[in-house]
Each structure stands twice: as structure tokens, then as C-alpha cells.
Motif scaffolding. Structure first.
Motif, short mmCIF file in Angstrom:
data_model
loop_
_atom_site.label_atom_id
_atom_site.label_comp_id
_atom_site.label_asym_id
_atom_site.label_seq_id
_atom_site.Cartn_x
_atom_site.Cartn_y
_atom_site.Cartn_z
N ALA A 262 0.67 -1.07 -0.06
CA ALA A 262 0.40 -0.11 -0.02
C ALA A 262 1.10 1.04 -0.03
O ALA A 262 1.71 1.05 0.48
CB ALA A 262 -1.30 0.03 1.07
N LEU A 263 0.34 2.42 -0.53
CA LEU A 263 0.98 3.38 -0.75
C LEU A 263 -0.20 4.70 -0.15
O LEU A 263 -0.90 4.87 -0.37
CB LEU A 263 1.44 3.95 -1.80
N ASN A 264 0.88 5.24 1.00
CA ASN A 264 0.08 6.35 1.97
C ASN A 264 -0.23 7.57 1.34
O ASN A 264 1.66 8.02 2.07
CB ASN A 264 0.14 5.79 3.11
N PHE A 265 -0.89 8.17 0.94
CA PHE A 265 -0.15 9.31 0.46
C PHE A 265 -0.80 10.85 1.42
O PHE A 265 -1.52 10.77 1.29
CB PHE A 265 -0.65 9.87 -0.99
N GLN A 266 -0.39 11.82 1.33
CA GLN A 266 -0.85 13.30 1.66
C GLN A 266 -0.71 14.24 0.92
O GLN A 266 0.80 14.77 0.26
CB GLN A 266 -0.48 13.75 3.24
N ILE A 267 -1.38 15.07 0.21
CA ILE A 267 -1.63 15.62 -0.70
C ILE A 267 -1.95 17.17 -0.38
O ILE A 267 -3.28 17.33 0.55
CB ILE A 267 -2.54 14.99 -2.34
N ARG A 268 -0.69 18.51 -0.68
CA ARG A 268 -0.91 19.40 -0.42
C ARG A 268 -0.55 21.05 -0.72
O ARG A 268 1.04 20.20 -1.38
CB ARG A 268 -1.07 19.57 1.70
N THR A 269 -0.75 21.92 -0.26
CA THR A 269 -0.19 22.37 -1.04
C THR A 269 1.13 23.20 -0.45
O THR A 269 1.12 22.65 0.70
CB THR A 269 -0.95 24.17 -1.55
N ARG A 270 1.51 24.11 -1.66
CA ARG A 270 3.72 24.19 -0.41
C ARG A 270 3.24 25.44 1.05
O ARG A 270 3.19 24.95 2.09
CB ARG A 270 4.84 25.48 -1.47
N ASP A 271 1.64 25.77 0.66
CA ASP A 271 1.34 26.91 1.92
C ASP A 271 0.76 25.82 3.37
O ASP A 271 0.66 26.39 4.22
CB ASP A 271 0.63 27.98 1.54
N MET A 272 -0.01 24.65 2.51
CA MET A 272 -0.91 23.96 3.15
C MET A 272 0.02 23.38 4.52
O MET A 272 0.04 22.74 5.22
CB MET A 272 -2.11 22.76 2.58
N HIS A 273 1.52 22.81 3.39
CA HIS A 273 2.09 22.17 4.26
C HIS A 273 3.23 22.62 5.95
O HIS A 273 3.36 22.61 6.13
CB HIS A 273 3.37 21.84 2.99
N THR A 274 3.21 24.18 5.60
CA THR A 274 3.40 25.00 6.38
C THR A 274 2.91 25.34 7.38
O THR A 274 3.16 25.09 8.31
CB THR A 274 3.83 26.35 5.07
N VAL A 275 1.61 25.09 7.09
CA VAL A 275 0.46 25.65 8.09
C VAL A 275 0.78 23.63 8.64
O VAL A 275 0.42 23.27 10.36
CB VAL A 275 -0.88 25.15 7.64
N ALA A 276 0.39 22.42 8.40
CA ALA A 276 1.17 21.25 8.95
C ALA A 276 2.20 20.95 9.55
O ALA A 276 1.89 20.26 10.68
CB ALA A 276 1.01 20.00 7.23
N GLU A 277 3.00 21.62 9.04
CA GLU A 277 4.09 21.57 10.20
C GLU A 277 4.22 22.64 11.27
O GLU A 277 5.39 22.01 12.17
CB GLU A 277 5.91 21.53 9.51
#
Length: 359
Positions: free
Chosen positions: A336-351
Motif C-alpha cells: 500500500a502507498l499512503n499519500f498526503q497531498i497538499r499545497t506548499r502553504d498547506m504543508h507549512t501550516v501542517a508542519e
């Protein structure tokens, strides 16, 4: 930079070599600041060094090396502005030296003095049980968060460095601090969406409380990553070629599993060595736009068979802490491949959660 020209430089400082080395390390991560602000931060470091000149850490190094490191963490992880970095350097002077809040106000300004005062108010009171201390700490952090979130960021950076250098303390103190880190600080960081602090604090606390388990699980993670490197590169190459063909500016990255999270799952009976070896490959796709996120999702679902129950759209319905991402699990030939897909700005908020506002 020639520190001897700094406004508060004192060549007679004990441990001057260690102090200047700490300042050197700080300068390496504040290149985003203008040169005049870099000089102001260096001046602040030597002002605090003079204030703390009689203070020594349990490790034997000059105490000032700790607050300088706190500023370094704030600069490296968040790229905070000069005001917050100076407050990080000065965060212990009111509590531990003869310097007063009014002194800081006069020299560095009201805003920095208020930040330092906010961190000082988070100090613990003596004579309380661990449960009372935890409740009090949680309450103080919550109040500080409402008044000025930057105070909590400084406190988190302070706790990160204390955990990084915790081995200098007696074992009973290490255990008490690590438990508080896991039970109070890491949950608050998670609630605020600050995975950059939450993950670091959890891993450091877990390493302190369970050093052997931490070593074994991290070794297992490293071995698993090494075995799956070819799988990752194949998926990355295939997707990158397609993205380039259809004009999508996106990048595929690996995600590292947390040793603390794995331990908790094993403890709860939700995972074992075999299931972890066969677990899906955790991946992130970073795009430039929201539209590209959904285009990437469509491409992945065309290439691989999706598991419908694993599809979660946190872009359309983002979490309360601001987290946005599309989660999907698909089946490849091997696993299985577990993907999280988001924009660069979303990634900044995620981190970074709320601290993304200051990036």
C-alpha cells in the motif's frame, strides 16, 4: 563578524570561547535577517551573557549558551523576526538575574520586555504535586496563547533545548521532565497543529523514558527505509514524469514514521513487527495550488487502485487546528502507498500550525 565591536562585549566573560561558538551557530541560521538586525541580535546575546555571567548549566557550560540556542531553534524552525529572537535570548534574565523588566524595556523596548515577562510567568511554583504542576502549566500556556502566541513558541523552543541536553541532569529529574513533556507540552503542540515541535518533543521524551526501545525502534525504522528506498524512487520517478507531462509543479517526498507513535501502537496491540514491516509506504506530494491537489489525486487513483474507506479530504473540510490535506491509500504491486497531498502553504501550516503566521 567581529564580536569585539559588539556594544556589550566583555573579554573577561567566563567560557567566552563557548559563548562565541554559540553565537557563531546562531548567525548561521539568521541569514534571512538584514545585517543591522544580525548585529542587534549579537549585541543582545552579549548583554544577556553579561547578565548571566555567574550562571552555569548542569552540563558545565555557561548558562547563556542555552538561551542563545533557544533563539537558534526559533530561527531555524520558524524564521521568527528580530523581536522574538531577542526575547528568546533574554527569556531567563528577569527570572534568574538582577535585570528587571524595566531594564529590558529601556534597552530593548516594551514589546520584547512583554514577551520576556510572558515567558517568566510560565515558570513553575514550588511545593506542588506533579498533577497540580501539570494542570497549572497547561492553564498558564492556554492563557499565554490567548494573550500572545509568541510566548508559547519561545517556551516550546526552551523545552526542546532542555530535552536535547537533559542527560546532564540526575535520572529522577530526567524522568519527571520527560513525562511532563509527553503529558503537557506535546499534546498542546499537537492541538495547535505544531507538528514541528510536537514530533521533536515526543521523540526526545520517548528517548529519555525508554532509551533502549527508542534505539531499537529507530534502528528498525532506518532498516525499513533502506529496504524500501528502491520502491520509493520508482514511485517518485513515475509520478514526477507524469506531473511534468501534464504541467503540474509537484514534488514527491517520503515521510518518516515516529518511534514514539510506533511504540504506542505496539503497546496498544495495534501493531507488531510483522505488520510494521508490511505497512504502507508513507508519502507526501507537495503542489503549488489547491486545484493541483485534486489533479494529483486523480492521477494517483488512475495509476493505483484506491481504498475508498481511506480517502479523507481535509482540504474541503479542514481540521480545527487549520490542517489541510487530502489523504488517500492506494495499492501498488508490492504494498500500500499512503499519500498526503497538499499545497506548499498547506504543508507549512501542517508542519508549523499557528506559527506559520510568522513565517
Amino acid at each position: 563578524m567581529d564580536y569585539t565591536h559588539s556594544r556589550y562585549y566583555n573579554p573577561a566573560l567566563t567560557g567566552l570561547t563557548q559563548i562565541t561558538h554559540s553565537v557563531d551557530q546562531l548567525l548561521k541560521v539568521i541569514t534571512y535577517l538584514p545585517e543591522n538586525e544580525q548585529q542587534q541580535l549579537v549585541d543582545c546575546c552579549f548583554y544577556a551573557a553579561e547578565a548571566h555571567k555567574a550562571d552555569i548549566r548542569s552540563s558545565g557550560e555557561p548558562f547563556i549558551c542555552h538561551p542563545i540556542k533557544v533563539a537558534e531553534i526559533l530561527a531555524r524552525e520558524v524564521q521568527f523576526d528580530l523581536t522574538v529572537l531577542q526575547a528568546g535570548v533574554l527569556h531567563d534574565v528577569v527570572e534568574d538575574t538582577a535585570v528587571s523588566k524595566s531594564d529590558i524595556t529601556e534597552i530593548f523596548g516594551q514589546e520584547i520586555a512583554d514577551l520576556v515577562d510572558g515567558v517568566t510567568k510560565l515558570k513553575k511554583e514550588k511545593g506542588m504535586s506533579r498533577q497540580e504542576l501539570q494542570a497549572q502549566t497547561f492553564k498558564k500556556l492556554a492563557i499565554a496563547m490567548e494573550e500572545d502566541p509568541r510566548v508559547v513558541m519561545i517556551k516550546f523552543a526552551d523545552r526542546v533545548h532542555n530535552m536535547q541536553t537533559i542527560s546532564a541532569l540526575k535520572v529522577d529529574r530526567q524522568i519527571a521532565i520527560a513525562k511532563e513533556t509527553l503529558e503537557v507540552y506535546a499534546p498542546i503542540a499537537e492541538r495547535l497543529g505544531m507538528s514541528v515541535f510536537k514530533n521533536t518533543l515526543e521523540e526526545l521524551a520517548f528517548r529519555t523514558l525508554h532509551p533502549l526501545r527508542s534505539k531499537l525502534i529507530n534502528s528498525f525504522i532506518d532498516q525499513t527505509h533502506a529496504r524500501r528506498e528502491d520502491e520509493f524512487l520508482a514511485v517518485q520517478e513515475k509520478l514526477t514524469q507524469i506531473f511534468q507531462t501534464v504541467g503540474i509543479n509537484a514534488h514527491v517526498r517520503k515521510r518518516r514514521r515516529s518511534a514514539c507513535t510506533i511504540h504506542n501502537k505496539m503497546k496498544a496491540g495495534k501493531a507488531n513487527k510483522k505488520s510494521l514491516q508490511n505497512a504502507g509506504l508513507p508519502l507526501i506530494v507537495i503542489t503549488e495550488t489547491r486545484d493541483e491537489c485534486y489533479r494529483v489525486l486523480g492521477i494517483i487513483h488512475e495509476l493505483y487502485k484506491p481504498i475508498a474507506s481511506k480517502l479523507k479530504d481535509y482540504i474541503a473540510l479542514n481540521k480545527s487546528n487549520g490542517y489541510q490535506s487530502i489523504h488517500t491509500t492506494v495499492l501498488s504491486k508490492n504494498r500500500a502507498l499512503n499519500f498526503q497531498i497538499r499545497t506548499r502553504d498547506m504543508h507549512t501550516v501542517a508542519e508549523s500550525g499557528i506559527i506559520a503566521l510568522w513565517r
